[in-house]
Design an enzyme around this catalytic site. Structure first.
Site, mmCIF file in Angstrom:
data_model
loop_
_atom_site.group_PDB
_atom_site.id
_atom_site.type_symbol
_atom_site.label_atom_id
_atom_site.label_comp_id
_atom_site.label_asym_id
_atom_site.label_seq_id
_atom_site.Cartn_x
_atom_site.Cartn_y
_atom_site.Cartn_z
ATOM 1 N N ASP A 147 0.817 -1.220 0.000
ATOM 2 C CA ASP A 147 0.000 0.000 0.000
ATOM 3 C C ASP A 147 0.854 1.276 0.000
ATOM 4 O OD1 ASP A 147 -1.983 -1.873 0.266
ATOM 5 O OD2 ASP A 147 -2.396 -1.454 2.367
ATOM 6 N N MET A 189 -5.373 -3.020 -5.202
ATOM 7 C CA MET A 189 -5.356 -2.942 -3.730
ATOM 8 C C MET A 189 -4.853 -1.576 -3.263
ATOM 9 S SD MET A 189 -4.103 -6.604 -2.294
ATOM 10 C CE MET A 189 -5.273 -7.910 -1.948
HETATM 11 O O1 F6P Z 1 -2.332 -3.982 3.410
HETATM 12 C C1 F6P Z 1 -1.953 -4.775 2.357
HETATM 13 C C2 F6P Z 1 -3.150 -5.381 1.708
HETATM 14 O O2 F6P Z 1 -2.664 -6.160 0.642
HETATM 15 C C3 F6P Z 1 -4.196 -4.397 1.240
HETATM 16 O O3 F6P Z 1 -3.812 -3.742 0.069
HETATM 17 C C4 F6P Z 1 -5.394 -5.294 1.140
HETATM 18 O O4 F6P Z 1 -6.590 -4.606 1.301
HETATM 19 C C5 F6P Z 1 -5.201 -6.240 2.289
HETATM 20 O O5 F6P Z 1 -3.829 -6.268 2.573
HETATM 21 C C6 F6P Z 1 -5.668 -7.645 2.036
HETATM 22 O O6 F6P Z 1 -5.438 -8.404 3.166
HETATM 23 P P1 F6P Z 1 -5.662 -9.989 3.261
HETATM 24 O O7 F6P Z 1 -4.335 -10.630 3.018
HETATM 25 O O8 F6P Z 1 -6.122 -10.198 4.657
HETATM 26 O O9 F6P Z 1 -6.653 -10.373 2.232
#
Ligand code: F6P
Length: 365
Positions: A147, A189
């Site tokens: 991010d 994302m």
């Molecule tokens: O914070 C990093 C991230 O990849 C975000 O961009 C995304 O919303 C989230 O993590 C997804 O998380 P998970 O691995 O729990 O699906």
């Protein structure tokens, strides 16, 4: 917390939060610097704080033989990671929440380590800093997150690799869009920030980029797309960040069985409005975790190597509660509380937003 002295010549390293490309490159740099330069032993704690809660604690020793140059190329994290299960508010199988921080601290102590290097984002930095405070654990944080929303550092490990993936996806979408006279919506994302969306939009020549930092008006987006069609464009590309708010002020998310709510699906809502208001046929691609996996790009390998080796230098100097940063092209460090739990969005007068406007990308405002 002040300075500390190495007593056992053993340091621990863990990865925490969502994985990303470049974590193994950072692990390699930490191991290399600690062993080659300072003669320290390096213990890799497996699965972040979850590993510290297990008995026996889950770990593996990292040696020069284990961390070959293959680690530079390898995606994911060889140390595993978790992005839930905060030891201060741990969700128990019976549905209750328990403070298990003392168990995690005991787990750390059992390994006889002088210090801990945690490679993680803002949330991990906050939890690990809290654990370090409570357990008097010398701690250094290393920034990672696709991010790129960490305060104080220009770049976090994993971000540029995610941008590369998004640019490649957009490059693949445009010829098929042109072949069918379609508008493609690429949802990327980034949670509540638009770094991946805007960078990949600039890098791929998107027509519209929608980011959480700039509230957008769909009428303006649709007018921009109609203008493109009127000028002869036979297709268009819209890149949107997963965390953008629709005109109702709502984000689009989904509650999973584990109780966590995650973003996803806003691209479909945007596509519907565009199809209705412009008459253009639309298709949606949600890029998802493809952005986190795979081999790191060269930039992330170099970034991870610089930041990881700097973290070890801080440990050797006996400095604690610092967070490593890349600022103006130089690896440095700041007090941990300047970063822990803080996030950094795109600035409206910043370079990326200005660049996007200069090349006519519509941001919907
Ligand atoms: O914070 C990093 C991230 O990849 C975000 O961009 C995304 O919303 C989230 O993590 C997804 O998380 P998970 O691995 O729990 O699906």
């Amino acid at each position: 917390m002040g300075d500390f002295k190495l007593r056992h010549n053993r340091i621990g390293v863990l990865t925490s939060g969502g994985d990303c490309a470049g974590l193994n490159a950072a692990i390699r740099a930490i191991t290399y610097r600690a062993i080659q330069e300072y003669g320290l032993s390096v213990i890799g704690i497996l699965a972040s704080t979850a590993g510290l809660l297990e008995r026996p604690v889950r770990y593996r020793e990292l040696t020069m033989e284990t961390v070959g140059s293959g680690y530079l190329r390898e995606g994911g994290t060889v140390l595993e990671t978790v992005n839930k299960g905060n030891p201060f508010a741990y969700p128990m199988p019976d549905g209750t929440i328990k403070d298990r921080s003392n168990e995690a601290i005991e787990g750390f102590r059992a390994l006889n380590l002088d210090a801990l290097i945690g490679i993680g984002g803002d949330g991990s930095a906050r939890i690990l800093a809290q654990l370090a405070d409570k357990g008097d654990i010398p701690f250094i944080g290393v920034p990672k997150t696709i991010d790129n929303d960490l305060a104080e550092t220009d770049f976090a490990i994993g971000y540029m690799s995610a941008v590369e993936v998004a640019v490649e996806a957009a490059d693949r979408l445009q010829p098929t869009a042109a072949s069918h006279r379609r508008t493609m919506i690429l949802e990327v994302m980034g949670r509540d920030v638009g770094w991946i969306a805007l960078s990949s939009g600039i890098g791929s020549g998107a027509d519209v980029v929608l980011i959480p930092e700039i509230p957008f008006d769909m009428d303006k987006v649709c007018a921009h797309l109609r203008g493109l069609h009127a000028r002869g464009a036979n297709h268009a590309l819209v890149v949107c960040s997963e965390g953008v708010k629709l005109s109702s002020g709502e984000t689009v998310s989904h509650a999973f069985a584990d109780g966590e709510v995650r973003y996803g699906g806003v691209g479909a809502a945007i596509a519907d409005i565009i199809a209705r208001e412009t008459g253009s046929e639309t298709r949606v691609t949600v890029l998802g975790h493809i952005q986190r996996g795979g081999s790191p790009c060269a930039f992330d390998r170099i970034l991870a190597t610089s930041l990881g080796s700097h973290a070890v230098d801080l440990v050797k100097r006996g400095q604690t509660h610092r967070y490593v940063v890349m600022k103006d092209g130089k690896a440095g460090d700041v007090p941990l509380d300047q970063v822990a739990g803080k996030t950094r969005g795109l600035k409206l007068d910043g370079q990326l937003v200005q660049t996007a406007r200069r090349v006519g990308i519509c941001l919907g405002d």
